[in-house]
Design an enzyme around this catalytic site. Sequence first.
Site, mmCIF file in Angstrom:
data_model
loop_
_atom_site.group_PDB
_atom_site.id
_atom_site.type_symbol
_atom_site.label_atom_id
_atom_site.label_comp_id
_atom_site.label_asym_id
_atom_site.label_seq_id
_atom_site.Cartn_x
_atom_site.Cartn_y
_atom_site.Cartn_z
ATOM 1 N N VAL A 1 0.843 -1.193 0.000
ATOM 2 C CA VAL A 1 0.000 0.000 0.000
ATOM 3 C C VAL A 1 0.876 1.240 0.000
ATOM 4 C CG1 VAL A 1 -1.766 1.258 1.311
ATOM 5 C CG2 VAL A 1 -1.785 -1.238 1.315
ATOM 6 N N LYS A 2 0.425 2.227 -0.757
ATOM 7 C CA LYS A 2 1.126 3.519 -0.723
ATOM 8 C C LYS A 2 0.300 4.517 0.081
ATOM 9 C CE LYS A 2 1.889 6.144 -4.574
ATOM 10 N NZ LYS A 2 2.666 6.651 -5.710
ATOM 11 N N SER A 3 0.992 5.205 0.980
ATOM 12 C CA SER A 3 0.347 6.210 1.828
ATOM 13 C C SER A 3 1.198 7.466 1.772
ATOM 14 C CB SER A 3 0.309 5.673 3.273
ATOM 15 O OG SER A 3 -0.042 6.693 4.183
ATOM 16 N N ASP B 1 7.859 5.613 -2.691
ATOM 17 C CA ASP B 1 7.479 5.640 -4.105
ATOM 18 C C ASP B 1 7.457 7.129 -4.432
ATOM 19 O OD1 ASP B 1 6.593 5.068 -6.609
ATOM 20 O OD2 ASP B 1 4.510 4.708 -6.037
#
Length: 295
Positions: A202-204, A251
């Site tokens: 997951v990207k946060s 990212d």
Amino acid sequence: MADKDDVRLGKHFFEDIPSKNEAFFLKGAGALDWGMQNRLSRIFNPETGKTVMLAFDHGYFQGPTTGIERLDLNIAPLIPYSDVLMCTRGALRSSISPTVCKPIVLRASAGQSILSELSNELIAIDIQDAIRLDASALAAQVYIGAEYEHKSIGNVTKLIDMGSKYGIPTLAVTGVGEKMSRDQRYFGLATRICAEIGAHYVKSYYFEPGFEKVVAACPVPIVIAGGKKLPEKKALEMAYKAIDQGAAGVDMGRNIFQSDCPVGMIQAVGAVVHNSVKPDKAIKIYEEIKVQEKT
Ligand code: 5RP
């Protein structure tokens, strides 16, 4: 040609050495199939468990973003220092040499622009094309609390199902619409929903306080987006804090390609992510490379 000549009885069986049955290094990925684990091992360095993904997919809704007006010229110098390239299939086919052997995380959604509602996305690739491009993962946004929340969750769920058939993991990106707050409550909700629908990571965004609690409550790895351009030292501090509080990498886009020395910045970020180099030292990496570039 197979033949039967010289077939001998095996001699060396090392009966005293038990076969290894090692746990897979990545959080939440122990029960995945070999192909999934292999692709995740291309994305996350098995030595450090971390990744520096270079994000340059911004054009899919922003057009020619500052710093990546020329994908062919802007990205090539950064490739050797990135662990992963995150981009659209259009950018990949048109502007990245097929001789590049870095893993690709494919932006798999589109359908909106900065002139319209950001959460109104659709799946923008079919799985055959992702396989043709040898994608190591697929990526799309989940917009919790936004107008098209339901549709965006549906998109990511479909990608997870499509990718799972072929051993391709999915990165769920927690998209923040204009009205979304950026705090523990919001990202705790968004990242956990992403993991529970089956996203492999997951990207946060990074936020304070409470980032470490969100990481703890998310059963799969979290990587952080860089967000809007910050002064280099501040961006390195953010990356350091995120890693220190349990993030599995970055990212990052604008804080690298909008820097006045992108090649220096990506190496400084790499030192923070993989070697836990403190921001005071990491900024020197950036500064030294910047000086070298000018001489
Ligand atoms: C765009 C994205 C970007 O890849 C992501 O936001 C990372 O880029 P940046 O570091 O510039 O925020 O998902 O929707």
